[in-house]
Design an enzyme around this catalytic site. Structure first.
Site, PDB file in Angstrom:
ATOM      1  N   HIS A 174       9.046   7.090   8.083  1.00 44.50           N
ATOM      2  CA  HIS A 174       9.654   7.201   6.756  1.00 44.50           C
ATOM      3  C   HIS A 174      11.117   7.584   6.972  1.00 44.50           C
ATOM      4  O   HIS A 174      11.465   8.216   7.968  1.00 44.50           O
ATOM      5  CB  HIS A 174       8.887   8.215   5.903  1.00 44.50           C
ATOM      6  CG  HIS A 174       7.559   7.663   5.432  1.00 44.50           C
ATOM      7  ND1 HIS A 174       7.385   7.159   4.175  1.00 44.50           N
ATOM      8  CD2 HIS A 174       6.387   7.487   6.087  1.00 44.50           C
ATOM      9  CE1 HIS A 174       6.140   6.706   4.058  1.00 44.50           C
ATOM     10  NE2 HIS A 174       5.502   6.885   5.203  1.00 44.50           N
TER      11      HIS A 174
ATOM     12  N   CYS B  53       4.145   9.328   0.453  1.00 41.20           N
ATOM     13  CA  CYS B  53       2.803   9.831   0.182  1.00 41.20           C
ATOM     14  C   CYS B  53       2.901  10.887  -0.915  1.00 41.20           C
ATOM     15  O   CYS B  53       3.625  11.868  -0.762  1.00 41.20           O
ATOM     16  CB  CYS B  53       2.205  10.435   1.450  1.00 41.20           C
ATOM     17  SG  CYS B  53       0.601  11.174   1.158  1.00 41.20           S
TER      18      CYS B  53
ATOM     19  N   ASN C   1       9.490   4.234   3.433  1.00 40.39           N
ATOM     20  CA  ASN C   1       9.402   3.825   4.839  1.00 40.39           C
ATOM     21  C   ASN C   1      10.700   3.146   5.240  1.00 40.39           C
ATOM     22  O   ASN C   1      11.486   2.714   4.390  1.00 40.39           O
ATOM     23  CB  ASN C   1       8.290   2.784   5.020  1.00 40.39           C
ATOM     24  CG  ASN C   1       6.913   3.354   4.811  1.00 40.39           C
ATOM     25  OD1 ASN C   1       6.528   3.646   3.694  1.00 40.39           O
ATOM     26  ND2 ASN C   1       6.164   3.513   5.877  1.00 40.39           N
TER      27      ASN C   1
ATOM     28  N   ARG D  81       0.842  -1.206   0.000  1.00 41.64           N
ATOM     29  CA  ARG D  81       0.000   0.000   0.000  1.00 41.64           C
ATOM     30  C   ARG D  81       0.880   1.261   0.000  1.00 41.64           C
ATOM     31  O   ARG D  81       0.947   1.974  -0.990  1.00 41.64           O
ATOM     32  CB  ARG D  81      -0.956  -0.044   1.212  1.00 41.64           C
ATOM     33  CG  ARG D  81      -2.077   0.976   1.161  1.00 41.64           C
ATOM     34  CD  ARG D  81      -1.676   2.361   1.606  1.00 41.64           C
ATOM     35  NE  ARG D  81      -1.108   2.394   2.946  1.00 41.64           N
ATOM     36  CZ  ARG D  81      -0.530   3.475   3.458  1.00 41.64           C
ATOM     37  NH1 ARG D  81      -0.445   4.594   2.755  1.00 41.64           N
ATOM     38  NH2 ARG D  81       0.012   3.451   4.672  1.00 41.64           N
ATOM     39  N   ASP D  82       1.583   1.531   1.090  1.00 42.18           N
ATOM     40  CA  ASP D  82       2.376   2.766   1.186  1.00 42.18           C
ATOM     41  C   ASP D  82       3.466   2.755   0.114  1.00 42.18           C
ATOM     42  O   ASP D  82       3.802   3.794  -0.460  1.00 42.18           O
ATOM     43  CB  ASP D  82       2.998   2.869   2.588  1.00 42.18           C
ATOM     44  CG  ASP D  82       3.320   4.292   3.002  1.00 42.18           C
ATOM     45  OD1 ASP D  82       3.531   5.144   2.127  1.00 42.18           O
ATOM     46  OD2 ASP D  82       3.370   4.567   4.216  1.00 42.18           O
TER      47      ASP D  82
ATOM     48  N   HIS E  11       5.398   4.527  12.780  1.00 43.40           N
ATOM     49  CA  HIS E  11       5.443   4.433  11.310  1.00 43.40           C
ATOM     50  C   HIS E  11       6.420   5.509  10.825  1.00 43.40           C
ATOM     51  O   HIS E  11       6.075   6.678  10.721  1.00 43.40           O
ATOM     52  CB  HIS E  11       4.006   4.691  10.806  1.00 43.40           C
ATOM     53  CG  HIS E  11       3.806   4.699   9.328  1.00 43.40           C
ATOM     54  ND1 HIS E  11       3.073   3.721   8.665  1.00 43.40           N
ATOM     55  CD2 HIS E  11       4.168   5.580   8.369  1.00 43.40           C
ATOM     56  CE1 HIS E  11       3.005   4.010   7.380  1.00 43.40           C
ATOM     57  NE2 HIS E  11       3.668   5.131   7.172  1.00 43.40           N
TER      58      HIS E  11
HETATM   59  P1  HMG Z   1     -12.760  14.336  -3.021  1.00 40.28           P
HETATM   60  O1  HMG Z   1     -12.397  14.603  -4.451  1.00 40.28           O
HETATM   61  O2  HMG Z   1     -12.889  15.495  -2.090  1.00 40.28           O
HETATM   62  O3  HMG Z   1     -14.046  13.368  -2.900  1.00 40.28           O
HETATM   63  O4  HMG Z   1     -11.672  13.345  -2.449  1.00 40.28           O
HETATM   64  P2  HMG Z   1     -15.575  13.520  -3.174  1.00 40.28           P
HETATM   65  O5  HMG Z   1     -16.272  12.858  -2.054  1.00 40.28           O
HETATM   66  O6  HMG Z   1     -15.926  14.951  -3.504  1.00 40.28           O
HETATM   67  O7  HMG Z   1     -15.766  12.623  -4.473  1.00 40.28           O
HETATM   68  C1  HMG Z   1     -15.183  12.986  -5.728  1.00 40.28           C
HETATM   69  C2  HMG Z   1     -15.180  11.786  -6.662  1.00 40.28           C
HETATM   70  O8  HMG Z   1     -14.380  10.750  -6.103  1.00 40.28           O
HETATM   71  C3  HMG Z   1     -16.566  11.186  -6.891  1.00 40.28           C
HETATM   72  O9  HMG Z   1     -16.557  10.661  -8.209  1.00 40.28           O
HETATM   73  C4  HMG Z   1     -16.593  10.024  -5.926  1.00 40.28           C
HETATM   74  O10 HMG Z   1     -17.453   8.996  -6.360  1.00 40.28           O
HETATM   75  C5  HMG Z   1     -15.160   9.551  -5.966  1.00 40.28           C
HETATM   76  P3  HMG Z   1     -17.262  11.441  -9.431  1.00 40.28           P
HETATM   77  O11 HMG Z   1     -18.694  11.601  -8.988  1.00 40.28           O
HETATM   78  O12 HMG Z   1     -16.522  12.756  -9.541  1.00 40.28           O
HETATM   79  O13 HMG Z   1     -17.024  10.522 -10.582  1.00 40.28           O
HETATM   80  N1  HMG Z   1     -14.739   8.874  -4.712  1.00 40.28           N
HETATM   81  C6  HMG Z   1     -14.317   7.599  -4.635  1.00 40.28           C
HETATM   82  N2  HMG Z   1     -14.130   6.654  -5.581  1.00 40.28           N
HETATM   83  C7  HMG Z   1     -13.697   5.452  -5.144  1.00 40.28           C
HETATM   84  N3  HMG Z   1     -13.421   5.163  -3.840  1.00 40.28           N
HETATM   85  C8  HMG Z   1     -13.596   6.076  -2.881  1.00 40.28           C
HETATM   86  C9  HMG Z   1     -14.059   7.352  -3.266  1.00 40.28           C
HETATM   87  N4  HMG Z   1     -14.337   8.477  -2.581  1.00 40.28           N
HETATM   88  C10 HMG Z   1     -14.760   9.395  -3.466  1.00 40.28           C
HETATM   89  N5  HMG Z   1     -13.315   5.779  -1.617  1.00 40.28           N
HETATM   90  C11 HMG Z   1     -10.955  11.564  -1.019  1.00 40.28           C
HETATM   91  C12 HMG Z   1     -11.695  12.888  -1.119  1.00 40.28           C
HETATM   92  C13 HMG Z   1     -10.728  11.278   0.467  1.00 40.28           C
HETATM   93  C14 HMG Z   1     -11.799  10.469  -1.650  1.00 40.28           C
HETATM   94  C15 HMG Z   1      -9.607  11.703  -1.778  1.00 40.28           C
HETATM   95  O14 HMG Z   1      -8.960  12.838  -1.313  1.00 40.28           O
HETATM   96  C16 HMG Z   1      -8.719  10.516  -1.581  1.00 40.28           C
HETATM   97  O15 HMG Z   1      -9.024   9.424  -2.000  1.00 40.28           O
HETATM   98  N6  HMG Z   1      -7.522  10.730  -0.972  1.00 40.28           N
HETATM   99  C17 HMG Z   1      -6.603   9.662  -0.675  1.00 40.28           C
HETATM  100  C18 HMG Z   1      -5.196  10.144  -0.691  1.00 40.28           C
HETATM  101  C19 HMG Z   1      -4.280   9.024  -0.287  1.00 40.28           C
HETATM  102  O16 HMG Z   1      -4.593   7.859  -0.441  1.00 40.28           O
HETATM  103  N7  HMG Z   1      -3.080   9.382   0.245  1.00 40.28           N
HETATM  104  C20 HMG Z   1      -2.119   8.416   0.640  1.00 40.28           C
HETATM  105  C21 HMG Z   1      -2.523   7.599   1.830  1.00 40.28           C
HETATM  106  S1  HMG Z   1      -2.216   8.390   3.388  1.00 40.28           S
HETATM  107  C22 HMG Z   1      -0.539   8.056   3.705  1.00 40.28           C
HETATM  108  O17 HMG Z   1       0.150   7.563   2.862  1.00 40.28           O
HETATM  109  C23 HMG Z   1       0.003   8.319   5.095  1.00 40.28           C
HETATM  110  C24 HMG Z   1       0.225   7.043   5.916  1.00 40.28           C
HETATM  111  O18 HMG Z   1       1.116   6.153   5.250  1.00 40.28           O
HETATM  112  C25 HMG Z   1       0.814   7.406   7.291  1.00 40.28           C
HETATM  113  C26 HMG Z   1       1.997   8.359   7.180  1.00 40.28           C
HETATM  114  O19 HMG Z   1       3.015   7.998   6.561  1.00 40.28           O
HETATM  115  O20 HMG Z   1       1.866   9.453   7.694  1.00 40.28           O
HETATM  116  C27 HMG Z   1      -1.093   6.291   6.139  1.00 40.28           C
HETATM  117 MG    MG Z   2       3.282   6.296   5.300  1.00 42.16          MG
END
Ligand code: HMG
Ligand code: MG
Length: 303
Positions: A207, A238, A247, A13-14, A205
Site C-alpha cells: 500500500h 482495508c 495500493n 477486491r482491495d 503487496h
Molecule cells: P464473525 O462475526 O466473527 O463471524 O466474523 P461468525 O462466524 O460469528 O458469523 C457471524 C455472522 O456472519 C453469521 O450470520 C454468519 O452466517 C455470517 P448471522 O447468523 O449473524 O446472520 N458469516 C458470513 N456470511 C457470508 N459469508 C461468510 C460469512 N462468515 C460468517 N463468509 C468473519 C468473522 C471472518 C466472517 C468477518 O470478520 C469477516 O468477514 N471479515 C472480513 C474482513 C475483510 O474482508 N477485510 C478486508 C480484507 S483483508 C485485506 O484487505 C488485507 C489484504 O489486502 C492484504 C494486506 O493489504 O495486508 C488481503
Molecule cells: Mg491490501
C-alpha cells in the site's frame, strides 16, 4: 532482476472494498473484464467475506457468476472461512485467497480471530478446497508494521508464511497493509521469508500510504521477487486497518517494470483507460500518477 513479472490485480477486491460508494454488480463485472482485457494474468475479482463486515462486496456471488472468464486469466476471490468457501464453490470459483496477519491485534479487528484461530479456519477449508481442485493463495497482513501494535518482527512473518505453505498455499503474498515499509526493511523482510520458503513462491503487496510503494518494489525486484500485487488507479485499503490507503497503482507499476525491460504482458493504454473508467464511475480522481497526466510517454520512449 526477474525477466518477467506476474502482476496480480487486486483493484476489484482491495480497491472496491474500501470505497465509500457501493458500486453496482454490472459495473464491477465490466471493470474486471476491462482489466483482464488489458492483459493482466490475474484479477482478484471479489470477496466472499461477511456482507456485514464488507458491505461493498456483498454481491460477490452475482459478480463472480456474471463474469465472462478469459482463458488463461486467474480470477481469485478472498475467502475467510468454510462458509465463504461454500459460497465461492457454488459460484464456480477455481482459485481462492485466504488471509491472516503477522499481528494479533490487527487480525482480531479484521477477522475477529487470533492468528492461531485464523490458521485453524484455513485448515478447515483448505482440504475441501483442494478436493475440489481449487488453488489457494495466502496473504499475510502487517508484514512491516501494524497500526495497533507497531513493530512486527521478520521472524513472525516467516513463521506465519511457513504455516500458510504447510496448509497448502501455492503462493504467499506479503502485505504492507498500512504502507509503513521502506526499501531496506522491505527487502530484509522478503529475504528472511525467501530464505525459508523460496523466493519463487512469494509475492509482495504494498500500500502506498507514505509514497514508498514503488521504491519498496524496486528493492524487492533486486532481491528477485517476480509476483507483485497492485490496484489500478491506486484504489484500495482495508477498512479494519486505521490509516491504510490505496495500493501501488498498477499503471505506475507497469510503467516502472516496462522501463526496466521487465515483461508483464500488460497493455499500458488499456490499463490506464480501465483505471480512468472506474474512477469516473466512482466520481473521483485516479491515484495513479500516470493516469493523471493528460498524455504520458509510453515505455518505448522511456530512457
Ligand atoms: P464473525 O462475526 O466473527 O463471524 O466474523 P461468525 O462466524 O460469528 O458469523 C457471524 C455472522 O456472519 C453469521 O450470520 C454468519 O452466517 C455470517 P448471522 O447468523 O449473524 O446472520 N458469516 C458470513 N456470511 C457470508 N459469508 C461468510 C460469512 N462468515 C460468517 N463468509 C468473519 C468473522 C471472518 C466472517 C468477518 O470478520 C469477516 O468477514 N471479515 C472480513 C474482513 C475483510 O474482508 N477485510 C478486508 C480484507 S483483508 C485485506 O484487505 C488485507 C489484504 O489486502 C492484504 C494486506 O493489504 O495486508 C488481503
Ligand atoms: Mg491490501
Amino acid at each position: 532482476m526477474p525477466a518477467s513479472v506476474r502482476i496480480v490485480e487486486v483493484g476489484p477486491r482491495d480497491g472496491l472494498q474500501n470505497e465509500p460508494a457501493v458500486v453496482p454488480a454490472a459495473v464491477k463485472i465490466e471493470f474486471i473484464q476491462r482489466l483482464a482485457a488489458a492483459g493482466l494474468p490475474a484479477v482478484e475479482a471479489t470477496s466472499f467475506v461477511s456482507p456485514r463486515w464488507i458491505p461493498q462486496l456483498a454481491d460477490a456471488d452475482e459478480v463472480y457468476r456474471g463474469l465472462e472468464r478469459r482463458p488463461g486469466v486467474a480470477y481469485p476471490v478472498l475467502v475467510p472461512n468454510l462458509q465463504g468457501l461454500e459460497r465461492a464453490l457454488a459460484a464456480g470459483v477455481k482459485e481462492i485467497a485466504v488471509f491472516t496477519a503477522a499481528s494479533e491485534t490487527f487480525n482480531q479487528k479484521n477477522i475477529n480471530a487470533s492468528i492461531a484461530e485464523s490458521l485453524e479456519r484455513i485448515r478447515a477449508l483448505a482440504g475441501p478446497a483442494q478436493d475440489r481442485g481449487v488453488r489457494i493463495r495466502g496473504y499475510i497482513s502487517c508484514v512491516l508494521g501494524c497500526p495497533y501494535e507497531g513493530r512486527v518482527t521478520d521472524a513472525k512473518v516467516v513463521e506465519v508464511a511457513q504455516a500458510l505453505f504447510a496448509l497448502g498455499c501455492y503462493e504467499v503474498s506479503l502485505g504492507d497493509t498500512i504502507g509503513v515499509g521502506t526499501p531496506v526493511a522491505a527487502r530484509r523482510m522478503l529475504w528472511a521469508v525467501a530464505g525459508e520458503c523460496g523466493m519463487e513462491r512469494l509475492a509482495v503487496h504494498f500500500h502506498d500510504t507514505r509514497g514508498q510503494a514503488l521504491a519498496n518494489i524496486f528493492a524487492c525486484l533486486e532481491a528477485g521477487v517476480s509476483t507483485i500485487d497492485a490496484s489500478v488507479a491506486g484504489l484500495g485499503g482495508c477498512p479494519y486497518a486505521q490509516g491504510a490507503s490505496g495500493n501501488v497503482a498498477t499503471e505506475d507499476l507497469a510503467y516502472l517494470l516496462h522501463g526496466l525491460g521487465i515483461e508483464t504482458g500488460v497493455e499500458l493504454d488499456k490499463l490506464v483507460a480501465a483505471g480512468r473508467w472506474i474512477c469516473a464511475q466512482l466520481d473521483r480522481a485516479p491515484r495513479s500518477r500516470l493516469a493523471q497526466l493528460p498524455e504520458y510517454l509510453d515505455e518505448s520512449s522511456n530512457g
